[in-house]
Design a protein around this motif. Structure first.
Motif, PDB file in Angstrom:
ATOM      1  N   TYR A  89     -48.533  -7.133 -47.584  1.00 46.13           N
ATOM      2  CA  TYR A  89     -48.445  -6.404 -46.323  1.00 46.13           C
ATOM      3  C   TYR A  89     -49.576  -5.375 -46.222  1.00 46.13           C
ATOM      4  O   TYR A  89     -50.230  -5.272 -45.178  1.00 46.13           O
ATOM      5  CB  TYR A  89     -47.082  -5.705 -46.174  1.00 46.13           C
ATOM      6  N   CYS A  90     -49.805  -4.624 -47.287  1.00 49.19           N
ATOM      7  CA  CYS A  90     -50.864  -3.608 -47.268  1.00 49.19           C
ATOM      8  C   CYS A  90     -52.233  -4.240 -47.042  1.00 49.19           C
ATOM      9  O   CYS A  90     -53.049  -3.710 -46.291  1.00 49.19           O
ATOM     10  CB  CYS A  90     -50.851  -2.808 -48.572  1.00 49.19           C
TER      11      CYS A  90
ATOM     12  N   SER B  75     -53.877  -3.296 -43.626  1.00 46.19           N
ATOM     13  CA  SER B  75     -54.747  -2.191 -44.054  1.00 46.19           C
ATOM     14  C   SER B  75     -53.973  -0.898 -44.266  1.00 46.19           C
ATOM     15  O   SER B  75     -54.532   0.195 -44.178  1.00 46.19           O
ATOM     16  CB  SER B  75     -55.892  -1.968 -43.048  1.00 46.19           C
ATOM     17  N   ALA B  76     -52.676  -1.005 -44.522  1.00 47.54           N
ATOM     18  CA  ALA B  76     -51.862   0.169 -44.833  1.00 47.54           C
ATOM     19  C   ALA B  76     -52.057   0.538 -46.296  1.00 47.54           C
ATOM     20  O   ALA B  76     -52.248  -0.331 -47.148  1.00 47.54           O
ATOM     21  CB  ALA B  76     -50.390  -0.115 -44.557  1.00 47.54           C
ATOM     22  N   GLU B  77     -52.005   1.814 -46.575  1.00 43.29           N
ATOM     23  CA  GLU B  77     -52.175   2.293 -47.942  1.00 43.29           C
ATOM     24  C   GLU B  77     -50.838   2.264 -48.665  1.00 43.29           C
ATOM     25  O   GLU B  77     -49.806   2.590 -48.093  1.00 43.29           O
ATOM     26  CB  GLU B  77     -52.725   3.715 -47.926  1.00 43.29           C
ATOM     27  N   PRO B  78     -50.841   1.885 -49.946  1.00 46.25           N
ATOM     28  CA  PRO B  78     -49.594   1.890 -50.721  1.00 46.25           C
ATOM     29  C   PRO B  78     -48.912   3.260 -50.745  1.00 46.25           C
ATOM     30  O   PRO B  78     -47.689   3.346 -50.764  1.00 46.25           O
ATOM     31  CB  PRO B  78     -50.042   1.465 -52.120  1.00 46.25           C
TER      32      PRO B  78
ATOM     33  N   ILE C 220     -46.663   3.604 -47.769  1.00 50.14           N
ATOM     34  CA  ILE C 220     -45.412   2.870 -47.976  1.00 50.14           C
ATOM     35  C   ILE C 220     -44.480   3.679 -48.885  1.00 50.14           C
ATOM     36  O   ILE C 220     -43.276   3.799 -48.622  1.00 50.14           O
ATOM     37  CB  ILE C 220     -45.672   1.477 -48.591  1.00 50.14           C
TER      38      ILE C 220
ATOM     39  N   LEU D 203     -45.191  -6.140 -50.827  1.00 51.06           N
ATOM     40  CA  LEU D 203     -45.849  -5.003 -50.184  1.00 51.06           C
ATOM     41  C   LEU D 203     -47.361  -5.042 -50.377  1.00 51.06           C
ATOM     42  O   LEU D 203     -48.103  -4.585 -49.515  1.00 51.06           O
ATOM     43  CB  LEU D 203     -45.265  -3.698 -50.700  1.00 51.06           C
ATOM     44  N   SER D 204     -47.818  -5.598 -51.484  1.00 47.66           N
ATOM     45  CA  SER D 204     -49.265  -5.715 -51.684  1.00 47.66           C
ATOM     46  C   SER D 204     -49.869  -6.629 -50.621  1.00 47.66           C
ATOM     47  O   SER D 204     -50.953  -6.343 -50.100  1.00 47.66           O
ATOM     48  CB  SER D 204     -49.577  -6.235 -53.085  1.00 47.66           C
TER      49      SER D 204
ATOM     50  N   THR E 291     -46.172   1.695 -39.236  1.00 40.27           N
ATOM     51  CA  THR E 291     -47.611   1.588 -39.524  1.00 40.27           C
ATOM     52  C   THR E 291     -48.429   1.864 -38.269  1.00 40.27           C
ATOM     53  O   THR E 291     -49.420   2.611 -38.311  1.00 40.27           O
ATOM     54  CB  THR E 291     -47.937   0.193 -40.096  1.00 40.27           C
TER      55      THR E 291
END
Length: 105
Positions: free
Chosen positions: A11-12, A16-19, A22, A8-9, A54
């Protein structure tokens, strides 16, 4: 056969998605994360859904509750499409005769 995991790190970073986003998806039951070597991951099979969520959240400003509704509607639509395909195959395998319509009268 083991399914591939996606960090996930990573992917984020790439999306540019925030943890926290998620984590909220996971809290709502929209995705399932797993721990692997002290890293939080998702299964490859969930990637398309995560990318959709997202885009809905960041590009269209749809909140988590709205994403949940959209996800449920899409799931119902896919199920209906599968059911329709089964019914079409059944009709193709057993063509109806005009007499079949009058048997019920």
């Amino acid at each position: 056969m083991k399914e591939e995991l996606i960090l996930l790190s990573d992917y984020c970073f790439r999306s540019s998605a925030e943890p926290d986003f998620i984590a909220r998806l996971e809290e709502e039951g929209l995705i399932e994360t797993v721990m692997h070597n002290h890293d939080r991951c998702i299964y490859q099979s969930q990637l398309a859904d995560l990318e959709l969520f997202t885009r809905l959240y960041y590009d269209l400003s749809i909140n988590i509750e709205g994403i949940d509704v959209i996800h449920n509607l899409l799931t119902k639509m896919r199920n209906m499409e599968q059911e329709l395909a089964i019914l079409r195959r059944r009709l193709d395998a057993e063509p109806l005769c005009p007499e079949d319509f009058f048997d019920e009268w």
